[in-house]
Design a protein around this motif. Structure first.
Motif, PDB file in Angstrom:
ATOM      1  N   MET A  68       0.884  -0.045 -16.604  1.00 24.14           N
ATOM      2  CA  MET A  68       1.282   1.361 -16.553  1.00 24.14           C
ATOM      3  C   MET A  68       0.847   1.999 -15.238  1.00 24.14           C
ATOM      4  O   MET A  68       1.292   3.085 -14.889  1.00 24.14           O
ATOM      5  N   PHE A  69      -0.062   1.324 -14.513  1.00 23.50           N
ATOM      6  CA  PHE A  69      -0.580   1.859 -13.260  1.00 23.50           C
ATOM      7  C   PHE A  69       0.379   1.538 -12.116  1.00 23.50           C
ATOM      8  O   PHE A  69       1.172   0.594 -12.202  1.00 23.50           O
ATOM      9  N   PRO A  70       0.323   2.301 -11.020  1.00 24.31           N
ATOM     10  CA  PRO A  70       1.209   2.031  -9.877  1.00 24.31           C
ATOM     11  C   PRO A  70       0.989   0.626  -9.313  1.00 24.31           C
ATOM     12  O   PRO A  70      -0.134   0.113  -9.303  1.00 24.31           O
ATOM     13  N   SER A  71       2.072   0.019  -8.867  1.00 22.64           N
ATOM     14  CA  SER A  71       1.964  -1.316  -8.278  1.00 22.64           C
ATOM     15  C   SER A  71       1.437  -1.246  -6.845  1.00 22.64           C
ATOM     16  O   SER A  71       0.780  -2.173  -6.377  1.00 22.64           O
ATOM     17  N   LYS A  72       1.721  -0.140  -6.165  1.00 22.20           N
ATOM     18  CA  LYS A  72       1.213   0.034  -4.801  1.00 22.20           C
ATOM     19  C   LYS A  72      -0.188   0.606  -4.840  1.00 22.20           C
ATOM     20  O   LYS A  72      -0.505   1.479  -5.649  1.00 22.20           O
TER      21      LYS A  72
ATOM     22  N   VAL B  10       0.849  -1.195   0.000  1.00 22.77           N
ATOM     23  CA  VAL B  10       0.000   0.000   0.000  1.00 22.77           C
ATOM     24  C   VAL B  10       0.884   1.244   0.000  1.00 22.77           C
ATOM     25  O   VAL B  10       1.893   1.291   0.707  1.00 22.77           O
ATOM     26  N   ALA B  11       0.485   2.261  -0.771  1.00 17.89           N
ATOM     27  CA  ALA B  11       1.332   3.434  -0.952  1.00 17.89           C
ATOM     28  C   ALA B  11       1.287   4.410   0.218  1.00 17.89           C
ATOM     29  O   ALA B  11       2.178   5.219   0.379  1.00 17.89           O
ATOM     30  N   PHE B  12       0.244   4.352   1.023  1.00 15.98           N
ATOM     31  CA  PHE B  12       0.100   5.319   2.106  1.00 15.98           C
ATOM     32  C   PHE B  12       0.317   4.661   3.466  1.00 15.98           C
ATOM     33  O   PHE B  12       0.440   3.449   3.575  1.00 15.98           O
ATOM     34  N   SER B  13       0.343   5.471   4.492  1.00 17.31           N
ATOM     35  CA  SER B  13       0.499   4.972   5.855  1.00 17.31           C
ATOM     36  C   SER B  13      -0.673   5.436   6.709  1.00 17.31           C
ATOM     37  O   SER B  13      -1.444   6.314   6.322  1.00 17.31           O
TER      38      SER B  13
END
Length: 391
Positions: free
Chosen positions: A346-350, A157-160
């Motif tokens: 092309m989309f973010p992996s996270k 996940v990209a956020f915390s």
């Protein structure tokens, strides 16, 4: 006579049970008194600890709460030090010393039982599921200092998620005692949520699980105008939504194009509405990834092995249409495991990122002039089962 005695005993038991049910239960968890088997155990664990009597409701105290004021001559939400523990294994007696006035003392006693049972003056009970409303101030402050500012992360996940506050929070129900709650900040949405401290880890896990169950949707946000002044700038609009993909229409006095972005490529239908033939100059086309990296483009009919070689332009005569795609060459690779060519996303992996964009620059040649059409897509992260608002 025996029947009468049995009836009276049953009646008293029923009244006692009813009375017990009328008393709200304190559930302070690790910040309340633990149910211990012996008076000596209470003595060893709690002598010298600072506590506060926390009522279920300051404006409308329960019967127990009023007894602390009237009978014990104590104060709500006021710090007391447990100076002495006495009594026996069934009845625990605390001597509470006012931390601001050592001469002022409060006598407090409670039943130490496996199950809640109330009679006479013994309405305070400490069991495995029910706690007397004495709140361990030192314990709370110690945990609070370690908890506020704590940051939870997940590699997928990209956020915390950050703990921004921790406090004893009043219940919405009048007869229920407050509970210790934490405030969790979702740094992706900037939304705070208050949850019981004992449920903190579970709630954080739920937040990350929800993020992992979402998906990215590409929304056309703008089409940059070619530099050729003869081309009158048109407008974009949403045409339809099929299979979780939004298709967009852009029209000017040269071309009409329906375009959308999937995870691996841009798909489009381009119609020539001008009086001249058009050419898509593939060697000059560019895709800019969500992280700002630039890639050459391959389209239909291009062999994977020849993706980096020169590609002839596609000619579209007046009134004709080209059904094609544009995929970034740097996302193409041969998989040894699958024994085939694959296109990476092309989309973010996270999961859960925001503020990311994808850009396709499609060069359209009219006569001898190459016009750069730049399609900018915003990447929006939405939960599965929900639809993104049209762009």
């Amino acid at each position: 006579m025996k029947q009468l005695v049995s009836f009276i005993i049953c009646l008293l038991a029923g009244i006692s049970a009813a009375t017990a049910g009328d008393h709200p239960e304190a559930h302070f968890g690790e910040f309340g008194l633990e149910h211990l088997l012996t008076m000596e155990a209470y003595q060893m664990k709690y002598e010298g600890q600072t506590v506060e009597y926390v009522p279920c409701n300051l404006e409308s105290p329960s019967y127990d709460d009023e007894r602390f004021i009237k009978n014990c001559k104590g104060e709500f939400m006021h710090p007391y030090i447990i100076s002495k523990v006495s009594g026996n294994n069934e009845t625990i007696k605390f001597e509470l010393v006012d931390s601001t006035n050592p001469k002022k003392k409060v006598k407090f006693q409670f039943k130490n039982q496996y199950e809640y049972y109330s009679y006479g003056n013994y309405t305070w009970c400490n069991t495995k599921t029910y706690q007397v409303p004495l709140f361990l101030v030192n314990k709370f402050n110690e945990v609070k200092d370690k908890t506020i500012g704590k940051v939870f992360t997940d590699p997928e996940v990209a956020f915390s998620v950050k703990v921004t506050d921790m406090q004893l929070t009043p219940s919405k129900e009048r007869k229920e005692y407050p509970v210790v709650c934490v405030t969790l900040l979702n740094e992706a949405t900037n939304v705070e949520k208050i949850v019981p401290y004992e449920n903190m880890a579970k709630e954080v896990k739920n937040i990350f699980s929800e993020a992992k169950s979402g998906r990215y949707i590409a929304k056309l946000s703008s089409v940059e105008k070619p530099s050729n002044p003869e081309i009158r700038y048109g407008e974009k609009s949403l045409t339809s939504t099929e299979d979780k993909v939004s298709k967009y229409l852009y029209v000017d006095n040269v071309l009409s194009i329906i375009i959308f972005a999937s995870p691996t490529q841009f798909n489009f239908e381009l119609k020539n509405i001008s009086d001249n033939s058009l050419k898509v100059v593939w060697d000059e086309a560019v895709i800019v990834d969500f992280d700002g990296s630039t890639s050459k483009v391959m389209h239909k009919g291009t062999k994977y092995s020849a993706r980096n070689e020169s590609q002839p332009a596609s000619t579209i005569i007046k009134g004709a249409m080209l059904d094609d795609l544009a995929a970034p060459t740097d996302k193409v690779r041969y998989s040894d495991a699958l024994k085939e060519w694959v296109n990476d996303s092309m989309f973010p992996s996270k999961m859960g990122q925001s503020g990311k964009i994808l850009t396709l620059m499609l060069p359209i040649q009219i006569k001898d002039v190459v016009n750069e059409y730049i399609f900018v897509f915003d990447l929006e992260y939405v939960k599965n089962g929900s639809a993104a608002k049209p762009g």
